[in-house]
Design a protein around this motif. Sequence first.
Motif, PDB file in Angstrom:
ATOM      1  N   ARG A 181       0.831  -1.204   0.000  1.00 12.05           N
ATOM      2  CA  ARG A 181       0.000   0.000   0.000  1.00 12.05           C
ATOM      3  C   ARG A 181       0.873   1.264   0.000  1.00 12.05           C
ATOM      4  NH1 ARG A 181      -3.817  -1.153   4.351  1.00 12.05           N
ATOM      5  NH2 ARG A 181      -4.785  -2.414   2.736  1.00 12.05           N
ATOM      6  N   GLN A 182       0.454   2.286  -0.719  1.00  9.91           N
ATOM      7  CA  GLN A 182       1.129   3.585  -0.690  1.00  9.91           C
ATOM      8  C   GLN A 182       0.816   4.299   0.622  1.00  9.91           C
ATOM      9  OE1 GLN A 182       3.074   5.084  -3.081  1.00  9.91           O
ATOM     10  NE2 GLN A 182       2.853   3.579  -4.723  1.00  9.91           N
ATOM     11  N   GLY A 183       1.788   5.049   1.111  1.00 16.20           N
ATOM     12  CA  GLY A 183       1.525   5.939   2.242  1.00 16.20           C
ATOM     13  C   GLY A 183       1.515   5.303   3.610  1.00 16.20           C
ATOM     14  N   VAL A 184       2.024   4.069   3.731  1.00 18.07           N
ATOM     15  CA  VAL A 184       2.034   3.436   5.057  1.00 18.07           C
ATOM     16  C   VAL A 184       3.436   3.088   5.550  1.00 18.07           C
ATOM     17  CG1 VAL A 184      -0.306   2.510   4.962  1.00 18.07           C
ATOM     18  CG2 VAL A 184       1.591   1.153   4.062  1.00 18.07           C
ATOM     19  N   LEU A 185       4.401   2.940   4.626  1.00 21.85           N
ATOM     20  CA  LEU A 185       5.749   2.549   5.039  1.00 21.85           C
ATOM     21  C   LEU A 185       6.768   3.370   4.254  1.00 21.85           C
ATOM     22  CD1 LEU A 185       7.343   0.565   6.856  1.00 21.85           C
ATOM     23  CD2 LEU A 185       7.395  -1.020   4.908  1.00 21.85           C
ATOM     24  N   PHE A 186       7.564   4.142   5.006  1.00 20.40           N
ATOM     25  CA  PHE A 186       8.563   5.021   4.419  1.00 20.40           C
ATOM     26  C   PHE A 186       9.942   4.683   4.972  1.00 20.40           C
ATOM     27  CE2 PHE A 186       4.546   7.277   4.810  1.00 20.40           C
ATOM     28  CZ  PHE A 186       4.347   7.798   3.538  1.00 20.40           C
ATOM     29  N   ARG A 187      10.977   5.072   4.239  1.00 17.40           N
ATOM     30  CA  ARG A 187      12.356   4.892   4.693  1.00 17.40           C
ATOM     31  C   ARG A 187      13.156   6.144   4.347  1.00 17.40           C
ATOM     32  NH1 ARG A 187      15.216   0.226   1.340  1.00 17.40           N
ATOM     33  NH2 ARG A 187      17.023   1.216   2.309  1.00 17.40           N
ATOM     34  N   SER A 188      14.224   6.388   5.122  1.00 15.13           N
ATOM     35  CA  SER A 188      15.030   7.578   4.841  1.00 15.13           C
ATOM     36  C   SER A 188      16.318   7.530   5.650  1.00 15.13           C
ATOM     37  CB  SER A 188      14.262   8.858   5.207  1.00 15.13           C
ATOM     38  OG  SER A 188      14.185   9.031   6.618  1.00 15.13           O
ATOM     39  N   GLY A 189      17.174   8.528   5.386  1.00 15.35           N
ATOM     40  CA  GLY A 189      18.285   8.815   6.280  1.00 15.35           C
ATOM     41  C   GLY A 189      17.764   9.615   7.473  1.00 15.35           C
ATOM     42  N   HIS A 190      18.678  10.045   8.327  1.00 15.24           N
ATOM     43  CA  HIS A 190      18.269  10.723   9.574  1.00 15.24           C
ATOM     44  C   HIS A 190      17.536  12.041   9.293  1.00 15.24           C
ATOM     45  CE1 HIS A 190      21.229  14.004   9.530  1.00 15.24           C
ATOM     46  NE2 HIS A 190      22.122  13.133   9.114  1.00 15.24           N
ATOM     47  N   LEU A 191      16.799  12.498  10.303  1.00 14.89           N
ATOM     48  CA  LEU A 191      15.981  13.700  10.173  1.00 14.89           C
ATOM     49  C   LEU A 191      16.571  14.881  10.932  1.00 14.89           C
ATOM     50  CD1 LEU A 191      12.433  12.108  10.753  1.00 14.89           C
ATOM     51  CD2 LEU A 191      13.801  12.157   8.654  1.00 14.89           C
ATOM     52  N   ALA A 192      17.822  14.745  11.378  1.00 17.17           N
ATOM     53  CA  ALA A 192      18.420  15.775  12.237  1.00 17.17           C
ATOM     54  C   ALA A 192      18.584  17.106  11.513  1.00 17.17           C
ATOM     55  CB  ALA A 192      19.766  15.297  12.777  1.00 17.17           C
ATOM     56  N   HIS A 193      18.787  17.072  10.193  1.00 18.22           N
ATOM     57  CA  HIS A 193      19.034  18.297   9.436  1.00 18.22           C
ATOM     58  C   HIS A 193      17.830  18.703   8.585  1.00 18.22           C
ATOM     59  CE1 HIS A 193      23.513  16.916   9.671  1.00 18.22           C
ATOM     60  NE2 HIS A 193      23.062  17.392  10.819  1.00 18.22           N
ATOM     61  N   ALA A 194      16.667  18.167   8.901  1.00 17.58           N
ATOM     62  CA  ALA A 194      15.457  18.518   8.144  1.00 17.58           C
ATOM     63  C   ALA A 194      15.176  20.008   8.271  1.00 17.58           C
ATOM     64  CB  ALA A 194      14.272  17.711   8.660  1.00 17.58           C
ATOM     65  N   THR A 195      14.834  20.636   7.155  1.00 18.23           N
ATOM     66  CA  THR A 195      14.482  22.048   7.159  1.00 18.23           C
ATOM     67  C   THR A 195      13.033  22.214   7.597  1.00 18.23           C
ATOM     68  OG1 THR A 195      13.692  22.006   4.884  1.00 18.23           O
ATOM     69  CG2 THR A 195      16.059  22.415   5.204  1.00 18.23           C
ATOM     70  N   ALA A 196      12.632  23.470   7.804  1.00 13.34           N
ATOM     71  CA  ALA A 196      11.241  23.742   8.187  1.00 13.34           C
ATOM     72  C   ALA A 196      10.287  23.245   7.095  1.00 13.34           C
ATOM     73  CB  ALA A 196      11.056  25.235   8.429  1.00 13.34           C
ATOM     74  N   GLN A 197      10.700  23.418   5.835  1.00 13.38           N
ATOM     75  CA  GLN A 197       9.860  22.948   4.723  1.00 13.38           C
ATOM     76  C   GLN A 197       9.796  21.421   4.691  1.00 13.38           C
ATOM     77  OE1 GLN A 197      10.841  24.935   1.081  1.00 13.38           O
ATOM     78  NE2 GLN A 197       9.116  24.045  -0.044  1.00 13.38           N
ATOM     79  N   ASP A 198      10.941  20.773   4.977  1.00 11.09           N
ATOM     80  CA  ASP A 198      10.941  19.308   5.079  1.00 11.09           C
ATOM     81  C   ASP A 198       9.965  18.854   6.157  1.00 11.09           C
ATOM     82  OD1 ASP A 198      13.009  19.283   3.206  1.00 11.09           O
ATOM     83  OD2 ASP A 198      14.591  18.967   4.706  1.00 11.09           O
ATOM     84  N   ALA A 199       9.984  19.555   7.285  1.00 10.40           N
ATOM     85  CA  ALA A 199       9.117  19.182   8.410  1.00 10.40           C
ATOM     86  C   ALA A 199       7.642  19.300   8.030  1.00 10.40           C
ATOM     87  CB  ALA A 199       9.425  20.046   9.627  1.00 10.40           C
ATOM     88  N   VAL A 200       7.309  20.322   7.226  1.00  6.10           N
ATOM     89  CA  VAL A 200       5.922  20.476   6.766  1.00  6.10           C
ATOM     90  C   VAL A 200       5.526  19.267   5.927  1.00  6.10           C
ATOM     91  CG1 VAL A 200       4.407  21.815   5.247  1.00  6.10           C
ATOM     92  CG2 VAL A 200       5.908  22.991   6.870  1.00  6.10           C
ATOM     93  N   PHE A 201       6.423  18.854   5.008  1.00  6.46           N
ATOM     94  CA  PHE A 201       6.116  17.686   4.181  1.00  6.46           C
ATOM     95  C   PHE A 201       5.967  16.433   5.042  1.00  6.46           C
ATOM     96  CE2 PHE A 201       7.600  13.797   2.178  1.00  6.46           C
ATOM     97  CZ  PHE A 201       6.642  13.656   1.185  1.00  6.46           C
ATOM     98  N   LEU A 202       6.927  16.199   5.944  1.00  2.99           N
ATOM     99  CA  LEU A 202       6.883  14.996   6.781  1.00  2.99           C
ATOM    100  C   LEU A 202       5.623  14.978   7.640  1.00  2.99           C
ATOM    101  CD1 LEU A 202      10.656  14.898   7.804  1.00  2.99           C
ATOM    102  CD2 LEU A 202       9.504  13.262   6.301  1.00  2.99           C
ATOM    103  N   SER A 203       5.229  16.155   8.119  1.00  3.25           N
ATOM    104  CA  SER A 203       4.006  16.239   8.926  1.00  3.25           C
ATOM    105  C   SER A 203       2.771  15.909   8.102  1.00  3.25           C
ATOM    106  CB  SER A 203       3.861  17.633   9.534  1.00  3.25           C
ATOM    107  OG  SER A 203       4.899  17.890  10.466  1.00  3.25           O
ATOM    108  N   SER A 204       2.833  16.160   6.794  1.00  2.00           N
ATOM    109  CA  SER A 204       1.673  15.909   5.927  1.00  2.00           C
ATOM    110  C   SER A 204       1.427  14.426   5.686  1.00  2.00           C
ATOM    111  CB  SER A 204       1.864  16.610   4.579  1.00  2.00           C
ATOM    112  OG  SER A 204       2.758  15.883   3.741  1.00  2.00           O
ATOM    113  N   LEU A 205       2.395  13.575   6.061  1.00  2.00           N
ATOM    114  CA  LEU A 205       2.269  12.141   5.802  1.00  2.00           C
ATOM    115  C   LEU A 205       1.369  11.425   6.806  1.00  2.00           C
ATOM    116  CD1 LEU A 205       6.031  11.343   5.049  1.00  2.00           C
ATOM    117  CD2 LEU A 205       4.210  11.794   3.396  1.00  2.00           C
ATOM    118  N   GLY A 206       1.003  12.127   7.878  1.00  2.00           N
ATOM    119  CA  GLY A 206       0.168  11.492   8.906  1.00  2.00           C
ATOM    120  C   GLY A 206       0.895  10.399   9.659  1.00  2.00           C
TER     121      GLY A 206
END
Length: 265
Positions: free
Chosen positions: A33-58
């Motif tokens: 299913r789309q939108g249920v399992l994500f992967r990435s590198g660390h989030l320590a350097h996420a920008t404010a705009q990155d945080a908005v996107f990540l927050s939109s994922l629920g």
Amino acid sequence: MTQQVPSTEPELAGVRNFRDVGGLPTVDGRRLRQGVLFRSGHLAHATAQDAVFLSSLGLHTIFDFRNAADQKLEGPDIALPGVRNVNLPLSDPADGAEFWKMVRDGDLEQLRAVLDDGKGAARMVASYRSTLRNRTAEHSRVLHAIAEDSVPALLHCAAGKDRAGISIAVTLLAVGVERDAIMADYLESNAKHRRYKVQRSGSAQSAYTPEVMELLSPLFDARAEYLAAAFDSIDETWGGVDRYLEQGLRLAPETRERLRARLVD
């Protein structure tokens, strides 16, 4: 209710190697299913705009597989409102601490001594096998949490390649994703825009010469032989995926069914 993710991959400024693993085929003809399992590198350097996107994922839960040394080096993940953060180190800070310090600070002779003649790749193969065999409690915890309620979930380590790569592979095996598809997703980490930025001390002229980068490449590549070694260790230790899931990860049949219901269309 699970939110749908845009089909185009986001351009995240401060987070490397982010992706939705939805869409991968299962052996019984279904898809993740789309939108249920994500992967990435660390989030320590996420920008404010990155945080908005990540927050939109629920997101419900972020699993951070970095150890204390990683977090000291890179910093803690940014906090996302309403998202549970679970730190579940898949490597011991003391294990290889001197090695990774040498990777950052060592001169050419030191790098040659520990990485030349296939030693770098051999180290990675051994690490993948060890993580698969020895971190069953951690992988069990992730799968039980996802089966229970922890989706949408984001799994990450430092680069999003090794510890997160193994954990994603284990999760995909548990819900019957085809092995070729698991491997193809893993190898996506080699894309130039996804790769971890190697931090080396010293001047750019000496710290990042072609020979230095060639010596370091086995550590920062996603290579099929690495994930294949993890798969091999499943067969060698447990005799196959079903026994690994049942005996190694203590996944009852009904838990695997709940996992499939959460993750597979």
